[in-house]
Write a protein that holds these residues in place. Sequence first.
Motif, short mmCIF file in Angstrom:
data_model
loop_
_atom_site.label_atom_id
_atom_site.label_comp_id
_atom_site.label_asym_id
_atom_site.label_seq_id
_atom_site.Cartn_x
_atom_site.Cartn_y
_atom_site.Cartn_z
N TYR A 293 -0.84 7.83 -15.48
CA TYR A 293 -0.35 9.04 -15.20
C TYR A 293 0.75 9.51 -16.05
O TYR A 293 1.29 8.74 -16.75
CB TYR A 293 0.55 8.72 -13.93
CG TYR A 293 1.40 10.22 -13.59
CD1 TYR A 293 0.84 11.26 -12.84
CD2 TYR A 293 2.85 10.07 -14.13
CE1 TYR A 293 1.65 12.45 -12.82
CE2 TYR A 293 3.48 11.30 -14.11
CZ TYR A 293 2.97 12.43 -13.25
OH TYR A 293 3.67 13.62 -12.96
N LYS A 294 0.47 10.73 -16.47
CA LYS A 294 1.18 11.13 -17.84
C LYS A 294 1.88 12.47 -17.66
O LYS A 294 1.18 13.40 -17.19
CB LYS A 294 0.26 11.36 -18.99
CG LYS A 294 0.89 11.82 -20.45
CD LYS A 294 -0.16 11.82 -21.64
CE LYS A 294 0.44 12.23 -22.88
NZ LYS A 294 -0.43 12.11 -23.86
N THR B 5 1.04 -1.24 -0.03
CA THR B 5 0.12 0.19 -0.03
C THR B 5 0.95 1.11 0.10
O THR B 5 2.10 1.20 0.05
CB THR B 5 -0.96 -0.10 1.30
OG1 THR B 5 -0.21 -0.34 2.44
CG2 THR B 5 -2.21 -1.12 0.79
N LEU B 6 0.21 2.50 0.29
CA LEU B 6 0.95 3.58 -0.11
C LEU B 6 2.18 3.91 0.65
O LEU B 6 3.21 4.23 0.47
CB LEU B 6 0.04 4.71 -0.03
CG LEU B 6 0.42 6.21 -0.24
CD1 LEU B 6 1.10 6.25 -1.71
CD2 LEU B 6 -0.64 7.36 0.02
N ILE B 7 1.78 3.93 2.15
CA ILE B 7 2.79 4.23 3.21
C ILE B 7 4.24 3.23 3.10
O ILE B 7 5.08 3.77 3.06
CB ILE B 7 2.26 4.23 4.52
CG1 ILE B 7 1.01 5.36 4.57
CG2 ILE B 7 3.36 4.59 5.76
CD1 ILE B 7 1.58 6.58 4.21
N PRO C 153 13.03 14.68 -12.59
CA PRO C 153 12.94 13.95 -13.86
C PRO C 153 12.81 12.27 -13.94
O PRO C 153 11.92 12.02 -14.54
CB PRO C 153 13.98 14.34 -14.75
CG PRO C 153 14.47 15.56 -14.13
CD PRO C 153 14.12 15.48 -12.58
N GLU C 154 13.79 11.99 -13.24
CA GLU C 154 13.77 10.31 -12.87
C GLU C 154 12.30 9.76 -12.41
O GLU C 154 11.94 8.80 -12.72
CB GLU C 154 15.03 9.83 -12.29
CG GLU C 154 15.21 8.33 -12.30
CD GLU C 154 16.14 7.79 -11.58
OE1 GLU C 154 16.80 6.83 -11.71
OE2 GLU C 154 16.87 8.57 -10.82
N ALA C 155 12.01 10.38 -11.45
CA ALA C 155 10.81 9.94 -10.58
C ALA C 155 9.48 10.30 -11.66
O ALA C 155 8.72 9.53 -11.57
CB ALA C 155 10.47 10.86 -9.32
N LEU C 156 9.55 11.32 -12.51
CA LEU C 156 8.32 11.31 -13.48
C LEU C 156 8.50 10.24 -14.54
O LEU C 156 7.34 9.66 -14.64
CB LEU C 156 8.61 12.65 -14.08
CG LEU C 156 8.35 14.12 -13.19
CD1 LEU C 156 8.74 15.38 -14.07
CD2 LEU C 156 6.66 13.97 -12.75
N PRO D 101 2.50 7.14 -8.50
CA PRO D 101 2.75 8.61 -8.57
C PRO D 101 2.48 9.32 -7.08
O PRO D 101 3.56 10.25 -6.94
CB PRO D 101 1.57 9.29 -9.26
CG PRO D 101 1.12 7.97 -10.18
CD PRO D 101 1.26 6.81 -9.56
N LYS D 102 1.62 8.94 -6.36
CA LYS D 102 1.51 9.66 -5.06
C LYS D 102 2.94 9.05 -4.16
O LYS D 102 3.41 10.00 -3.61
CB LYS D 102 0.38 9.12 -4.10
CG LYS D 102 -0.94 9.54 -4.75
CD LYS D 102 -2.00 9.10 -4.17
CE LYS D 102 -3.32 9.23 -4.78
NZ LYS D 102 -4.68 8.63 -4.10
N ALA D 103 3.38 7.93 -4.24
CA ALA D 103 4.40 7.46 -3.45
C ALA D 103 5.45 7.94 -3.79
O ALA D 103 6.34 8.47 -3.10
CB ALA D 103 4.46 5.86 -3.71
N LEU D 104 5.84 8.09 -5.34
CA LEU D 104 7.04 8.88 -5.77
C LEU D 104 7.14 10.26 -5.35
O LEU D 104 8.22 10.90 -4.86
CB LEU D 104 6.92 8.66 -7.27
CG LEU D 104 7.37 7.34 -7.82
CD1 LEU D 104 7.16 7.02 -9.24
CD2 LEU D 104 9.14 7.20 -7.58
#
Length: 481
Positions: free
Chosen positions: A406-407, A40-42, A85-88, A252-255
């Motif tokens: 996610y874009k 999960t997220l956390i 940029p790497e995370a995106l 996306p949220k976690a990153l």
Amino acid sequence: MGQPENPTSPTSTTQPPQTTTTTILPITTQTTTTYNKKLTLIPLIFLIYFEVAGGPYGEEPAVQAAGPLFAILGFLIFPFIWSIPEALVTAELSTTFPGNGGFVIWAHKAFGPFCGSLMGSWKFLTGVINIAAFPILCIDYMEKLFPVFGSGLPRTLAILFSTLFLSFVNYTGLNIVGMAAITLGIISLMPFVVMSLIAIPQIQPHRWISLGQKGVKKDWNLFFNCLFWNLNFWDTVSTMAGEVENPRKTFPKALLMSVILTCLAYIIPLMAVTGAVSVDQNEWESGFMAVAAEIISGKWLKIWIEIGAVLSAIGLFEAQLSSCAYQVLGMADLGFLPKFFGVRSKWFDTPWVGILISTLITLAVSRMDFTDIVASANFIYSLGMLLEFASFVWLRRKFPTLKRPYKVPLGIPGLVVMCLIPSAFLVLIMVIATKIVYLVSGLMTIGAILWYFLMNYLKKKKWCVFSNGDEIEDGEEMLSS
């Protein structure tokens, strides 16, 4: 948006109506949809945090190399040049292709199986070399409390048993690893929070500009390698995308949260200590944060930070071993490795073969001299990242209508610019490498190429059973529709 997989539709590879959301089914459902326990997220936030950083324990050489001002600017600016940029890229591609294998899938989809295999070999070698450093780091800090671990048989046995024990913890399940990451992350960060608060009254802002030394020669090689080492590996968590609950929303949220957490964990203690402690710039070696803690508040805080360093190294080991093990699993699902490499434990649902292989290579590497080996790992990691950025841009061009949960909100020209900036830094890292690094990296790359042709030979001779990774290509026509 929907769920990324539908395990109840065995014919999804031949049904054309769901063109943009089910074409990845052949590579993600074989081992990732029949199990209920998902990240999960956390826990995912802290796993990513430990993939990348694990705390401010490695940032001290940046001050030694270029002084406090450049170190502070580096950890403020470099995340925008490299980390974001790497995370995106990771967020878009992991949500579009949410299967175990991550960057291997991306390179395969963009440029074919040879590039996918080469990417997998480069990233795996980088991963296991990094993993080998963490048990040694644990013992190095333990040595300060228990000098018996300084050398000889006690040190060798300590590294051996710590590696085996931590690998067993990894074997017990990714959810256990995720919960452990939360605990280790909070405990290892707490002494830095306390130290930063205590340091506030002692801060003198002029020390952020200079520690008082004049004419100190700057070591830009060390400085840039320090920034690179401390702020890379955002994409490694992508190899566990198939183990994440609703990855298209969660990733996306976690990153985003892990980027914020990592940057704050670096910059706040750095500004607190450089502003509060007046020592010679040359004293800022790895581990100086513990020394600074004693100067700021006393020996009790130094011991706390040393214990935190051990816990951080454990978290780093667990997170990166998980990535390597699930990468092996994903490559087996894709047909790059024999099917046996993707076997899971009946008790814990973990890829025990991947864990075993990663652990054995880690133990072998841990007996080598790390100076040039780690530099070589950075070099081949840079090669892999150049291929990853190219895959990202090419996939946008190759499949313009593919639904991306996610874009990155840029067109292809904007993506090229976004990727060119970190790519220029990667080229810089490779240009300043030594001759021995070129030699070792070249040999590793030749080995990776030979490995690809060996696997193809085994597949052709049917000496090993391989998954039908060719199914990936079956959906490409639908992907572009």
